[in-house]
Structure formats: structure tokens, C-alpha cells
Scaffold this motif. Sequence first.
Motif, mmCIF file in Angstrom:
data_model
loop_
_atom_site.group_PDB
_atom_site.id
_atom_site.type_symbol
_atom_site.label_atom_id
_atom_site.label_comp_id
_atom_site.label_asym_id
_atom_site.label_seq_id
_atom_site.Cartn_x
_atom_site.Cartn_y
_atom_site.Cartn_z
ATOM 1 N N SER A 1 4.323 10.773 0.307
ATOM 2 C CA SER A 1 3.799 9.407 0.374
ATOM 3 C C SER A 1 4.930 8.415 0.580
ATOM 4 C CB SER A 1 3.023 9.071 -0.902
ATOM 5 O OG SER A 1 3.892 9.046 -2.016
ATOM 6 N N LEU A 2 4.577 7.233 1.068
ATOM 7 C CA LEU A 2 5.548 6.177 1.320
ATOM 8 C C LEU A 2 5.002 4.862 0.773
ATOM 9 C CD1 LEU A 2 8.245 5.428 2.703
ATOM 10 C CD2 LEU A 2 6.921 4.883 4.758
ATOM 11 N N GLN A 3 5.757 4.245 -0.127
ATOM 12 C CA GLN A 3 5.356 2.966 -0.718
ATOM 13 C C GLN A 3 5.826 1.827 0.177
ATOM 14 O OE1 GLN A 3 3.853 1.980 -4.040
ATOM 15 N NE2 GLN A 3 3.690 0.194 -2.697
ATOM 16 N N ASN A 21 0.826 -1.209 0.000
ATOM 17 C CA ASN A 21 0.000 0.000 0.000
ATOM 18 C C ASN A 21 0.864 1.263 0.000
ATOM 19 O OD1 ASN A 21 -2.801 -0.806 0.038
ATOM 20 N ND2 ASN A 21 -2.378 -1.718 2.043
ATOM 21 N N VAL A 22 0.267 2.363 -0.401
ATOM 22 C CA VAL A 22 0.898 3.678 -0.307
ATOM 23 C C VAL A 22 0.315 4.393 0.903
ATOM 24 C CG1 VAL A 22 1.191 5.929 -1.413
ATOM 25 C CG2 VAL A 22 1.297 3.839 -2.784
ATOM 26 N N VAL A 23 1.215 4.896 1.770
ATOM 27 C CA VAL A 23 0.798 5.582 2.992
ATOM 28 C C VAL A 23 1.125 7.068 2.868
ATOM 29 C CG1 VAL A 23 1.151 5.759 5.481
ATOM 30 C CG2 VAL A 23 1.099 3.510 4.382
ATOM 31 N N LYS A 24 0.209 7.912 3.283
ATOM 32 C CA LYS A 24 0.416 9.362 3.279
ATOM 33 C C LYS A 24 0.189 9.926 4.679
ATOM 34 C CE LYS A 24 -0.678 10.532 -1.526
ATOM 35 N NZ LYS A 24 -1.549 11.347 -2.421
ATOM 36 N N GLY A 25 0.513 11.205 4.809
ATOM 37 C CA GLY A 25 0.248 11.887 6.067
ATOM 38 C C GLY A 25 1.486 12.124 6.895
ATOM 39 N N ASN A 26 1.315 12.858 7.993
ATOM 40 C CA ASN A 26 2.390 13.168 8.930
ATOM 41 C C ASN A 26 2.393 12.176 10.074
ATOM 42 O OD1 ASN A 26 3.111 15.538 7.437
ATOM 43 N ND2 ASN A 26 1.329 16.580 8.362
ATOM 44 N N GLY A 28 1.802 10.223 13.191
ATOM 45 C CA GLY A 28 0.615 10.170 14.030
ATOM 46 C C GLY A 28 -0.677 10.403 13.270
ATOM 47 N N GLU A 29 -0.570 10.757 11.982
ATOM 48 C CA GLU A 29 -1.766 11.017 11.173
ATOM 49 C C GLU A 29 -1.675 10.278 9.833
ATOM 50 O OE1 GLU A 29 -1.827 15.239 10.817
ATOM 51 O OE2 GLU A 29 -2.626 15.541 12.848
ATOM 52 N N TYR A 30 -0.988 9.132 9.818
ATOM 53 C CA TYR A 30 -0.839 8.368 8.579
ATOM 54 C C TYR A 30 -2.182 7.788 8.141
ATOM 55 C CZ TYR A 30 4.164 8.474 9.661
ATOM 56 O OH TYR A 30 5.438 8.870 9.949
ATOM 57 N N TYR A 31 -2.324 7.635 6.823
ATOM 58 C CA TYR A 31 -3.516 6.993 6.265
ATOM 59 C C TYR A 31 -3.159 6.368 4.921
ATOM 60 C CZ TYR A 31 -3.743 11.182 3.322
ATOM 61 O OH TYR A 31 -3.446 12.184 2.429
ATOM 62 N N TYR A 32 -3.934 5.334 4.552
ATOM 63 C CA TYR A 32 -3.706 4.686 3.265
ATOM 64 C C TYR A 32 -4.232 5.553 2.136
ATOM 65 C CZ TYR A 32 -2.782 0.326 5.808
ATOM 66 O OH TYR A 32 -2.257 -0.629 6.642
ATOM 67 N N ASP A 33 -3.427 5.670 1.078
ATOM 68 C CA ASP A 33 -3.873 6.373 -0.112
ATOM 69 C C ASP A 33 -4.484 5.341 -1.061
ATOM 70 O OD1 ASP A 33 -4.322 7.961 -2.269
ATOM 71 O OD2 ASP A 33 -2.219 8.161 -2.852
ATOM 72 N N LEU A 34 -5.799 5.291 -1.120
ATOM 73 C CA LEU A 34 -6.484 4.277 -1.919
ATOM 74 C C LEU A 34 -6.197 4.442 -3.407
ATOM 75 C CD1 LEU A 34 -9.912 4.105 -0.060
ATOM 76 C CD2 LEU A 34 -7.858 2.714 0.276
#
Length: 356
Positions: A312-314, A291-296, A298-304
Motif C-alpha cells: 500500500s501507499l499512503q 487516501n491509501v492506494v493499493k495494487g500493482n 496500472g491496477e491501482y485502487y483506493y483502499d477504503l
Amino acid sequence: MFKKLFIFTSFCSAIIFSLPSFSNEEKLVLKQDYPSNYTVKKGDTLWDISALFLDNPWFWPKLWKINPEINNPHLIYPGDELSLTWQNGNPVLSVKPLKKLSPKMRTVIKEPVPTLPTSLVVPYLQSDRLIDATNYKEAYRVLGTSDGRKFLSGNERVYVDAELEHKEWGIYRTVNEFSRKDTKETSYALRLVGLAELAETTKEMSGLKVIKQQQEIAINDVVLPITSGDINKELTTTFYPQPAPKGMGVSILGSIDGGEYLAVNQVAVIDRGTNDGLLQGSMFSLKEEGNVVKGNKGEYYYDLDKGKNKNSLQLPQTKIGELIVIRPYEKFSLALITRSEMPIHKGVIAISPNKE
């Protein structure tokens, strides 16, 4: 049958010295509990035996030692004793035959160990098949029967929309359609429903006598000639497992009959074939895209949408299985799932083990 085995033995002898080369970077990793000796048993497969010695069974050709005592060093038989030794710091597997027989006598007396269970491979060598769009469009079609019945007795006829000359015919049902994204080419999956012989012919149509029927025969079923060349001599139940060409990736297009998910011992259609360098026995690793994760913090979320940018982080890919090509065509192939840790779907990535 034994005659065919002897022909294949001769063929393998011709190619045994042109096995794929392996670079120094491709380490041959033995199992921690590998046996020093193993006696081949009836019911064994080459894949099972390879897995006894290797973490990666597709590197079998790299472990195997050419044995001059046997006409084809690749073929092993029940009763043969395999021995693992070391030469120049490298593991080498050799075979001691149960009996010293001439190559011809050996093929007549017993059959070699197949690569995979024959029940999983044979249907895709002898019945189910892929056909390209041009041949599919031009193929002869079933017109039907005089009384409209779909199951026929020995004296009844099924009629075909052409003047035929060949004696033996296969009747196929279209079960699926597949396309390559890169070339836009299409292939159709066919399933054998019956075998027939030519009984009568005119300029407008021909009558076939059905000699074997596996399911109903319907109007518009595809009719193709059965010839001795239909099963290529290079296609067999005994072949080398080997890594696909380095760097190659393929797309899984689905199962031959249209299922969305596949599991171990099921057959997938992939979008590469002999024109791309694939052979019977070519191996691929199956991986799930991370998955690709976004955010700062403590506030990370999956980028659908999986859109990649500097924020972003792969996440890494996860290895979930393997597949082996059992019947390559020019532009598509049929491949068997040999290992799976989860259901295999179209989004799974299939890449050559040599890329790892």
C-alpha cells in the motif's frame, strides 16, 4: 469597560516577557508584497494586520518588537503607524503611536485592535460555554413557571430546584455533548437563553425574576450563577496568535450546536484544553488525511479501509485551513476556523504548525 481594559493592560504587561520561544528551524516568512509601513485603521483586527506581513500570521509575536514607549507593546490602536525594519538580518515590526499619552489615558480614550472580529469571539466569552460532567450533573435546574409559560414578563417568576443566595443567574440550554477518546471525559455545551435575578427563596426552591430572555425557558434548563469571575481576566478579545505546543495534535469533535461540518468563522469544539498546555490564541493547521492506494502498476485502487501494508501507499496530507483557540477550558476548548478551503469535519486532522 475601560476599567477592564486597563486591568487587562496590566495583565499583559506582566506576561509580555514570557512569550513562547521559537527555534531557529521555524522560519519567519514575510509576504512577497508586504508593506514597509501601515497605519492602523478602525475595524482592523490583529489577525488581518498579521496577514499583511506574514504567510503564517500565528508567528506575529516573533515579528513584533517590544516598544518601551507603550505600557503594553502588544496593544495597538487605530491611528498607530507600524513600520517594518531589519535588525541583524531579521525583520522587526515596531509601532509609532498616533499620540504620546500616558498608558492610563490611552486605554480610556480608545480601544485596542482586537485579535479577531469581536462579534465572532464575544459570544463564546460571555454566553455559550462548556461544562464538565460533574458540574453538569450537580447544576441547578429549572422547575418551570406557575402557569407553564416559556416567555415571561418582568413580574413573572421561573422556579429553580434549590435554595439560592446569589443575586444574578444565567439560564442555559444544553445543545450538545462531547467526549474525549483518550480519557473518556465528557463535556456539555450550553447556550445562554436568559438572565435572571433572585426574587424569593425557600428551602425547597427559589424564584427568579427574568430580566433578559433570548429564547424560551424550559423545564430542566441549567441554572448557573453569574459572577465577576465568570469571564477570566486572561480571556479577552485581544490576545496573541501563537503556534500550539510543538507536536500537539487535537481531534475536532464538531460544532458547539451539533453541526456535522464547519466553515470559516464557525466555532469547533476540540479535545484539548489548558491542562494540555493550550492558551487563548493557540493555533492549529488543519489537514485532510490522504487516501491509501493499493495494487500493482496500472491496477491501482483506493483502499477504503486504509489498511497499510507493504503493498500500500499512503498519499500525503493536504493543508486545508487553520483554527485558533478562543476559549480554552481545562480539558476541552472552543476554536474558531480562520481559514478553510473545504468544509471542516470530524475526520480533519488538526496539528500544531510547529510540527510542519
